[in-house]
Design a protein around this motif. Structure first.
Motif, PDB file in Angstrom:
ATOM      1  N   GLN A  63      43.638-103.964 -66.454  1.00  8.62           N
ATOM      2  CA  GLN A  63      44.568-105.087 -66.446  1.00  8.62           C
ATOM      3  C   GLN A  63      45.940-104.712 -65.875  1.00  8.62           C
ATOM      4  O   GLN A  63      46.531-105.476 -65.130  1.00  8.62           O
ATOM      5  N   LYS A  64      46.440-103.533 -66.197  1.00 12.05           N
ATOM      6  CA  LYS A  64      47.761-103.128 -65.702  1.00 12.05           C
ATOM      7  C   LYS A  64      47.742-102.971 -64.186  1.00 12.05           C
ATOM      8  O   LYS A  64      48.637-103.462 -63.494  1.00 12.05           O
ATOM      9  N   GLU A  65      46.722-102.310 -63.650  1.00  9.70           N
ATOM     10  CA  GLU A  65      46.606-102.142 -62.196  1.00  9.70           C
ATOM     11  C   GLU A  65      46.434-103.494 -61.509  1.00  9.70           C
ATOM     12  O   GLU A  65      46.980-103.735 -60.438  1.00  9.70           O
ATOM     13  N   LEU A  66      45.681-104.362 -62.142  1.00  6.76           N
ATOM     14  CA  LEU A  66      45.452-105.697 -61.592  1.00  6.76           C
ATOM     15  C   LEU A  66      46.757-106.487 -61.540  1.00  6.76           C
ATOM     16  O   LEU A  66      47.041-107.179 -60.562  1.00  6.76           O
ATOM     17  N   GLY A  89      50.703-108.976 -58.603  1.00  7.02           N
ATOM     18  CA  GLY A  89      52.057-109.449 -58.878  1.00  7.02           C
ATOM     19  C   GLY A  89      52.095-110.534 -59.944  1.00  7.02           C
ATOM     20  O   GLY A  89      53.088-111.243 -60.088  1.00  7.02           O
ATOM     21  N   ILE A  90      51.019-110.657 -60.709  1.00  4.66           N
ATOM     22  CA  ILE A  90      50.948-111.673 -61.763  1.00  4.66           C
ATOM     23  C   ILE A  90      51.451-111.061 -63.063  1.00  4.66           C
ATOM     24  O   ILE A  90      51.056-109.962 -63.439  1.00  4.66           O
ATOM     25  N   ASP A  91      52.329-111.794 -63.740  1.00  6.39           N
ATOM     26  CA  ASP A  91      52.860-111.360 -65.032  1.00  6.39           C
ATOM     27  C   ASP A  91      51.703-111.016 -65.971  1.00  6.39           C
ATOM     28  O   ASP A  91      50.717-111.766 -66.036  1.00  6.39           O
ATOM     29  N   PRO A  92      51.798-109.883 -66.718  1.00  2.07           N
ATOM     30  CA  PRO A  92      50.685-109.466 -67.583  1.00  2.07           C
ATOM     31  C   PRO A  92      50.208-110.536 -68.565  1.00  2.07           C
ATOM     32  O   PRO A  92      49.006-110.664 -68.800  1.00  2.07           O
ATOM     33  N   GLY A  93      51.117-111.305 -69.149  1.00  5.70           N
ATOM     34  CA  GLY A  93      50.717-112.367 -70.078  1.00  5.70           C
ATOM     35  C   GLY A  93      49.906-113.448 -69.382  1.00  5.70           C
ATOM     36  O   GLY A  93      48.873-113.895 -69.890  1.00  5.70           O
TER      37      GLY A  93
END
Length: 181
Positions: free
Chosen positions: A137-140, A145-149
């Motif tokens: 998820q972090k690499e994605l 460029g999508i906010d993690p939430g």
């Protein structure tokens, strides 16, 4: 190629649908006798709010012989800034092909996110990124460029839609089509 069907319809036909079916059948027999195919171009009816977006063939006029005689039917539509070709028939499989207009040429869009492009662009970006390989998820988040939430919510939606999957929380996401586990 016959462009358009209205140019060959029988004027003042008394039996409407039956006469149109007969005319289409005669054309089909003529071309088959010479081992040829024919493409007949016709416009679909205008869309309405009652249309089922999943069934573009419903926009073919039912009061004509347009879908009663042909072996195959193709509907070309403009959907969400894409040109989309829907096909079904006796000789071809049901399919949807999406095209993008790039450098004055239509190109087949075969990216993982093609079917979402125009309606859910960020989710399409996630699928395109995962097409390069499984990613956590972090690499994605970094790649898209999508906010993690927001990414977490979008990934859950894509998982519900059976487009992506992961073995357990924290494991890399992968496309369902590439699934090996």
């Amino acid at each position: 190629m016959i462009d358009t069907l209205a140019r060959i319809k029988r004027p003042n036909a008394e039996r409407g649908y039956e006469d149109e079916t007969q005319a289409m059948s005669e054309f089909k027999e003529l071309f088959a006798a010479h081992d040829l195919s024919c493409v007949v171009v016709h416009h679909t009816r205008k869309s309405s709010m009652y249309d089922n977006a999943e069934e573009p063939f419903e926009r073919i006029l039912g009061s004509t012989a347009l879908s009663a005689v042909p072996d195959n039917i193709m509907v070309l539509l403009q959907e969400n800034n894409q040109t989309v070709l829907h096909t079904k028939g006796r000789l071809i499989s049901s399919n949807v092909k999406r095209f993008r207009f790039h450098n004055h040429v239509f190109e087949l869009d075969e990216t993982a996110g093609a079917d979402l492009r125009g309606t859910a662009n960020r989710q399409a970006d996630i699928l395109d990124a995962l097409a390069k390989g499984a990613t956590n998820q972090k690499e994605l988040s970094n790649e898209t460029g999508i906010d993690p939430g927001n990414l977490s919510r979008m990934c859950r939606n894509l998982e519900i839609a059976n487009k992506i999957r992961r073995e357990k929380s924290g494991a890399p996401w992968r496309l369902v089509a590439d699934e090996l586990f």
